[in-house]
Design an enzyme around this catalytic site. Structure first.
Site, PDB file in Angstrom:
ATOM      1  N   CYS A 280       0.812  -1.230   0.000  1.00  0.00           N
ATOM      2  CA  CYS A 280       0.000   0.000   0.000  1.00  0.00           C
ATOM      3  C   CYS A 280       0.840   1.272   0.000  1.00  0.00           C
ATOM      4  CB  CYS A 280      -0.962  -0.001   1.185  1.00  0.00           C
ATOM      5  SG  CYS A 280      -2.160  -1.334   1.050  1.00  0.00           S
TER       6      CYS A 280
ATOM      7  N   HIS B   9      -3.357   7.110   2.755  1.00  0.00           N
ATOM      8  CA  HIS B   9      -3.741   5.823   2.177  1.00  0.00           C
ATOM      9  C   HIS B   9      -5.120   5.437   2.727  1.00  0.00           C
ATOM     10  CE1 HIS B   9      -3.834   1.793   0.852  1.00  0.00           C
ATOM     11  NE2 HIS B   9      -3.690   1.279   2.055  1.00  0.00           N
TER      12      HIS B   9
ATOM     13  N   ASN C  87      -9.998  -0.098  -0.414  1.00  0.00           N
ATOM     14  CA  ASN C  87      -8.532  -0.018  -0.427  1.00  0.00           C
ATOM     15  C   ASN C  87      -8.007  -0.554  -1.764  1.00  0.00           C
ATOM     16  OD1 ASN C  87      -5.796  -0.266  -0.063  1.00  0.00           O
ATOM     17  ND2 ASN C  87      -5.924  -1.334   1.903  1.00  0.00           N
TER      18      ASN C  87
HETATM   19  C1  LIG Z   1      -9.897  -5.813   9.096  1.00  0.00           C
HETATM   20  C2  LIG Z   1     -10.568  -4.841  10.059  1.00  0.00           C
HETATM   21  C3  LIG Z   1     -11.561  -3.966   9.346  1.00  0.00           C
HETATM   22  C4  LIG Z   1     -11.333  -5.659  11.100  1.00  0.00           C
HETATM   23  O1  LIG Z   1     -11.905  -4.771  12.040  1.00  0.00           O
HETATM   24  P1  LIG Z   1     -11.713  -5.035  13.591  1.00  0.00           P
HETATM   25  O2  LIG Z   1     -12.460  -4.002  14.297  1.00  0.00           O
HETATM   26  O3  LIG Z   1     -10.233  -5.126  13.862  1.00  0.00           O
HETATM   27  O4  LIG Z   1     -12.397  -6.416  13.742  1.00  0.00           O
HETATM   28  P2  LIG Z   1     -12.008  -7.612  14.705  1.00  0.00           P
HETATM   29  O5  LIG Z   1     -11.195  -8.589  13.953  1.00  0.00           O
HETATM   30  O6  LIG Z   1     -11.472  -7.077  16.016  1.00  0.00           O
HETATM   31  O7  LIG Z   1     -13.424  -8.207  14.986  1.00  0.00           O
HETATM   32  C5  LIG Z   1     -14.418  -7.500  15.759  1.00  0.00           C
HETATM   33  C6  LIG Z   1     -15.718  -8.267  15.679  1.00  0.00           C
HETATM   34  O8  LIG Z   1     -16.257  -8.142  14.348  1.00  0.00           O
HETATM   35  C7  LIG Z   1     -16.415  -9.431  13.750  1.00  0.00           C
HETATM   36  N1  LIG Z   1     -16.015  -9.332  12.351  1.00  0.00           N
HETATM   37  C8  LIG Z   1     -14.767  -9.417  11.817  1.00  0.00           C
HETATM   38  N2  LIG Z   1     -14.816  -9.256  10.500  1.00  0.00           N
HETATM   39  C9  LIG Z   1     -16.107  -9.070  10.180  1.00  0.00           C
HETATM   40  C10 LIG Z   1     -16.788  -8.844   8.960  1.00  0.00           C
HETATM   41  N3  LIG Z   1     -16.141  -8.769   7.785  1.00  0.00           N
HETATM   42  N4  LIG Z   1     -18.123  -8.692   9.000  1.00  0.00           N
HETATM   43  C11 LIG Z   1     -18.801  -8.748  10.155  1.00  0.00           C
HETATM   44  N5  LIG Z   1     -18.204  -8.957  11.341  1.00  0.00           N
HETATM   45  C12 LIG Z   1     -16.883  -9.117  11.353  1.00  0.00           C
HETATM   46  C13 LIG Z   1     -15.498 -10.338  14.550  1.00  0.00           C
HETATM   47  O9  LIG Z   1     -15.924 -11.675  14.510  1.00  0.00           O
HETATM   48  C14 LIG Z   1     -15.567  -9.744  15.930  1.00  0.00           C
HETATM   49  O10 LIG Z   1     -16.771 -10.185  16.545  1.00  0.00           O
HETATM   50  P3  LIG Z   1     -16.822 -10.462  18.139  1.00  0.00           P
HETATM   51  O11 LIG Z   1     -16.505  -9.150  18.774  1.00  0.00           O
HETATM   52  O12 LIG Z   1     -18.226 -10.927  18.335  1.00  0.00           O
HETATM   53  O13 LIG Z   1     -15.785 -11.500  18.387  1.00  0.00           O
HETATM   54  C15 LIG Z   1      -9.528  -3.964  10.795  1.00  0.00           C
HETATM   55  O14 LIG Z   1      -8.759  -4.770  11.669  1.00  0.00           O
HETATM   56  C16 LIG Z   1      -8.600  -3.258   9.878  1.00  0.00           C
HETATM   57  O15 LIG Z   1      -8.993  -2.364   9.141  1.00  0.00           O
HETATM   58  N6  LIG Z   1      -7.299  -3.591   9.940  1.00  0.00           N
HETATM   59  C17 LIG Z   1      -6.299  -2.904   9.176  1.00  0.00           C
HETATM   60  C18 LIG Z   1      -6.438  -3.259   7.735  1.00  0.00           C
HETATM   61  C19 LIG Z   1      -5.506  -2.507   6.916  1.00  0.00           C
HETATM   62  O16 LIG Z   1      -5.252  -1.341   7.152  1.00  0.00           O
HETATM   63  N7  LIG Z   1      -4.985  -3.201   5.921  1.00  0.00           N
HETATM   64  C20 LIG Z   1      -4.219  -2.664   4.909  1.00  0.00           C
HETATM   65  C21 LIG Z   1      -2.995  -2.039   5.404  1.00  0.00           C
HETATM   66  S1  LIG Z   1      -2.218  -1.644   4.000  1.00  0.00           S
END
Ligand SMILES: CC(C)(COP(=O)(O)OP(=O)(O)OC[C@H]1O[C@@H](n2cnc3c(N)ncnc32)[C@H](O)[C@@H]1OP(=O)(O)O)[C@@H](O)C(=O)NCCC(=O)NCCS
Length: 331
Positions: free
Chosen positions: A115, A255, A285
């Site tokens: 990215c 980004h 993204n």
């Molecule tokens: C991927 C991302 C959106 C997930 O969001 P998050 O808030 O971290 O989510 P978590 O993994 O902590 O999960 C939180 C809850 O949502 C749920 N969940 C995870 N993904 C889900 C989805 N796609 N849809 C619905 N629910 C989801 C989980 O099961 C969890 O449920 P629980 O609380 O009942 O256990 C986030 O971590 C993120 O944006 N990370 C960085 C990504 C990034 O920047 N990547 C590129 C860098 S270049």
């Protein structure tokens, strides 16, 4: 007289097909509200047509620049492409783009920095302008993420989309253009976000394909923590060493991975939300594409002399910030 590398045109391309959160609900166990509130994404674009790849989107973006500037492909000296979804492992996507455009006098190569690909490519192009060696360099950020995303994995398929953005770099003699940059890598971050299969360590086999190792693997929470800190730290650092305060920054161009990461970065920089370029809700993204696509969307709102900070964080890990003095007004 010192030569700086100025961005003198920008253009972008996104495919027509819109993959909305509502459609994703029918594909994986997710829901539209969750995606929007946790990431800021409402929809993303997907390059559907068979046989088309990253180079095809990049070519469309570059054609827009050639039209705007009324220059021919033969005038381009170099094309540098930030991408992790090259058309092929080799030849480079740059080679293919040169051929498709008829850029007979250009050379170039691809840069792999996930990215942060556009930032790494922009700093590379800047060096060739600053030395006085070249006069017209195209820097592209382009990714067809749908080619490496598993649409049964809700951890990744909700985030990524396809798109390409390009800028033209030309010499400037008034101090406009790329002023400063900070780029960083940390390979120990590989385990949190990477594509395991398909390279020389794990060439593709029936087993690796069955195990889905050619798709993006991401530990979202860990990447989130590193991204918030990395993007905010580097953005604050570049402001500090150029003696810029929040009110001096006309635009932050972050980004577009997660709206919450963008908000944290802007907050740390003391930059108001009205000065933050955003298109994550429409495109998701697009990896290397996000920053030039934002510049394209906001081109008419930037003015000559504006202080602009580009900032990114990417898989592997890579991150950085660039301080740009914008070089032109849109007519
Ligand atoms: C991927 C991302 C959106 C997930 O969001 P998050 O808030 O971290 O989510 P978590 O993994 O902590 O999960 C939180 C809850 O949502 C749920 N969940 C995870 N993904 C889900 C989805 N796609 N849809 C619905 N629910 C989801 C989980 O099961 C969890 O449920 P629980 O609380 O009942 O256990 C986030 O971590 C993120 O944006 N990370 C960085 C990504 C990034 O920047 N990547 C590129 C860098 S270049």
């Amino acid at each position: 007289m010192k030569i700086t590398a100025a961005i003198t045109a920008v253009h972008g391309y996104v495919p027509d097909y819109v993959l909305s959160n509502q459609v994703l609900e029918t594909m994986v166990d997710t829901n539209s509200e969750w995606i929007e509130s946790r990431t800021g994404i409402k929809e993303r674009r997907i390059l559907k047509s068979k046989g088309l790849g990253t180079s095809d989107m990049a070519v469309e973006a570059i054609k827009g620049i050639l039209d705007k500037k009324k220059i021919s492909a033969e005038e381009i000296d170099m094309i540098i492409v930030g991408t992790v979804t090259p058309d092929h492992i080799f030849p480079s996507t740059s080679n293919i783009i040169c051929d498709k455009l008829g850029a007979k006098n250009a050379w170039g190569y691809d840069i792999s920095a996930a990215c942060s690909g556009f930032l790494f490519a922009l700093v590379t192009g800047t060096q060739f302008i600053e030395t006085g060696k070249f006069k017209k360099i195209i820097v592209v950020g382009a990714d067809k993420m749908s080619s490496i995303i598993d649409y049964t994995d809700r951890a990744t398929c909700i985030i990524f989309g396809d798109g390409a953005g390009a800028v033209l770099l030309e010499p400037n003699y008034e101090g406009l253009g790329i002023v400063d940059s900070i780029l960083k890598v940390d390979g120990s971050g590989k385990k949190y976000l990477f594509q395991q299969g398909g390279g020389s360590v794990q060439p593709p086999t029936m087993r690796s394909v069955a195990a889905k190792e050619h798709f993006v693997y991401q530990e979202g929470q860990s990447v989130f923590k590193f991204a918030v800190k990395g993007m905010a730290d580097v953005s604050a650092e570049i402001m500090e060493r150029n003696k810029l305060k929040g009110e001096d920054v006309a635009w932050l161009v972050p980004h577009q991975a997660n709206k919450r990461i963008i908000d944290a970065t802007a907050n740390r920089m003391g930059v108001g939300t009205d000065k933050v370029m955003l298109n994550i809700h429409r495109y998701g993204n697009t990896t290397s594409g996000t920053i030039p696509l934002c510049l394209w969307d906001y081109e008419k709102q930037m003015h000559q002399g504006d202080n602009i900070i580009l900032s990114a964080f990417g898989g592997g890990f890579t991150w950085g910030a660039i301080y740009v003095k914008w070089a032109y007004n849109c007519s």
